[in-house]
Motif scaffolding. Structure first.
Motif, PDB file in Angstrom:
ATOM      1  N   PHE A  98      39.146  45.835  47.821  1.00  0.00           N
ATOM      2  CA  PHE A  98      40.266  46.759  47.637  1.00  0.00           C
ATOM      3  C   PHE A  98      40.241  47.850  48.708  1.00  0.00           C
ATOM      4  O   PHE A  98      41.269  48.228  49.260  1.00  0.00           O
ATOM      5  CB  PHE A  98      40.216  47.396  46.244  1.00  0.00           C
ATOM      6  CG  PHE A  98      40.956  46.619  45.192  1.00  0.00           C
ATOM      7  CD1 PHE A  98      42.322  46.413  45.303  1.00  0.00           C
ATOM      8  CD2 PHE A  98      40.302  46.089  44.096  1.00  0.00           C
ATOM      9  CE1 PHE A  98      43.018  45.688  44.342  1.00  0.00           C
ATOM     10  CE2 PHE A  98      40.986  45.375  43.135  1.00  0.00           C
ATOM     11  CZ  PHE A  98      42.349  45.167  43.253  1.00  0.00           C
TER      12      PHE A  98
ATOM     13  N   GLU B 238      49.894  44.062  48.501  1.00  0.00           N
ATOM     14  CA  GLU B 238      50.120  44.208  47.058  1.00  0.00           C
ATOM     15  C   GLU B 238      49.981  42.880  46.306  1.00  0.00           C
ATOM     16  O   GLU B 238      49.308  42.828  45.278  1.00  0.00           O
ATOM     17  CB  GLU B 238      51.500  44.835  46.800  1.00  0.00           C
ATOM     18  CG  GLU B 238      51.573  46.310  47.140  1.00  0.00           C
ATOM     19  CD  GLU B 238      50.479  47.124  46.456  1.00  0.00           C
ATOM     20  OE1 GLU B 238      50.251  46.926  45.251  1.00  0.00           O
ATOM     21  OE2 GLU B 238      49.830  47.938  47.147  1.00  0.00           O
TER      22      GLU B 238
ATOM     23  N   LYS C 232      46.319  42.158  46.047  1.00  0.00           N
ATOM     24  CA  LYS C 232      45.626  43.001  45.059  1.00  0.00           C
ATOM     25  C   LYS C 232      45.805  42.431  43.653  1.00  0.00           C
ATOM     26  O   LYS C 232      44.861  42.396  42.861  1.00  0.00           O
ATOM     27  CB  LYS C 232      46.164  44.431  45.113  1.00  0.00           C
ATOM     28  CG  LYS C 232      45.719  45.238  46.324  1.00  0.00           C
ATOM     29  CD  LYS C 232      46.341  46.625  46.284  1.00  0.00           C
ATOM     30  CE  LYS C 232      45.985  47.430  47.514  1.00  0.00           C
ATOM     31  NZ  LYS C 232      46.646  48.759  47.508  1.00  0.00           N
TER      32      LYS C 232
END
Length: 284
Positions: free
Chosen positions: A88, A100, A103
């Motif tokens: 991260f 995004e 993630k």
């Protein structure tokens, strides 16, 4: 799942290597960088980024660990890896439109690990899905997964019987392969025109079956004779391979066909090749 072995995860069709340490996943930083940047040289990209982060006094690099991950050539190399938290932090240093979605994927993978600890069968189910995505048939996948389980049982047995070094595992595996197929692993890969690919992912049903027989027989012999140390295990490996080799030769004498095939699944997926064989069989 096999602990401390290299495992594969897939993000948008791209491979990301990972290793399970304790109950944490550690991911190859280079693979993650390659996915996020689409760079032609993700190793150099990470090298430059790491140098810049160090100069800036960033703590990101401290989240990286050198772990041995299997490369495409089947050998393990020291590779920068980071757990979910570390990845991260690295993502924040890379401008990418995929940040995004990645993630979210990463969080999902972490949650899946928790599920797998509670229910180990889920790990096998995910492995099946991975092979299905690569174009393998259900029949082939069942044999491949069974082969993985038999291989794990054998390597566990070797560890209990004094085999510790990676080189020794490779030598013993070659003893089985030589006796079962008349070829070392590298010779077999060359025969199939493979380079860095996993040999067993390019075996057909019979090749997988005789591989399993050789390794299962080796495990049985090692247990029954209570072998200890490298030399005794080497003898047991050769004998286990001979069990498979003798069975292979008998089948070949009955059919007039070689079990070993130069065929691979580099260009055409296994499922398509299997379908073609069935169609040809019906036509004839």
């Amino acid at each position: 799942m096999e602990k401390e072995d290299t495992h594969i995860a897939i993000f948008n069709g791209k491979i990301i290597r990972r290793k399970l340490i304790g109950d944490k996943w550690f991911f190859s930083v280079v693979d993650v960088v390659g996915v996020l940047t689409e760079s032609d040289d993700p190793r150099n990209y990470w090298k430059v980024l790491k140098h810049r982060l160090n100069e800036e006094g960033s703590e990101v690099v401290t989240f990286c660990n050198q772990l041995k991950l299997k490369s495409g050539d089947g050998k393990e190399y020291e590779t920068d890896c980071a757990d979910t938290e570390g990845i991260f932090r690295i993502i924040q240093s890379i401008p990418s439109k995929k940040a995004e979605p990645f993630k979210k994927w990463l969080a999902k993978v972490g949650y899946e690990r928790v599920q797998e600890i509670e229910n180990p069968e889920l790990a096998q189910d995910r492995m099946k899905q991975l092979y299905e995505l690569k174009g393998y048939s259900k029949d082939w996948i069942e044999k491949r997964l069974r082969g993985i389980a038999i291989r794990q049982e054998l390597t566990d047995e070797w560890k209990q019987r004094g085999i510790k070094r990676e080189k020794e595992f490779a030598i013993l595996t070659n003893e089985i392969s030589q006796a079962a197929f008349g070829k070392t692993v590298e010779e077999y890969k060359s025969f199939k025109k493979l380079k860095r690919e996993n040999l067993r992912d390019h075996m057909d049903d019979l090749e997988l079956i005789f591989s399993m027989l050789g390794e299962a027989a080796t495990t049985k012999i090692a247990k029954s004779k209570d072998v200890l140390g490298f030399e005794e295990n080497k003898t047991a490996a050769r004998q286990g391979g001979e069990v498979a080799g003798n069975a292979r030769k008998e089948l070949e004498s009955k059919t007039g066909e070689s079990v070993l095939t130069e065929d691979n699944f580099l260009e055409t997926p296994e499922k398509k090749k299997r379908k073609r064989k069935i169609q040809i069989s019906y036509a004839s």
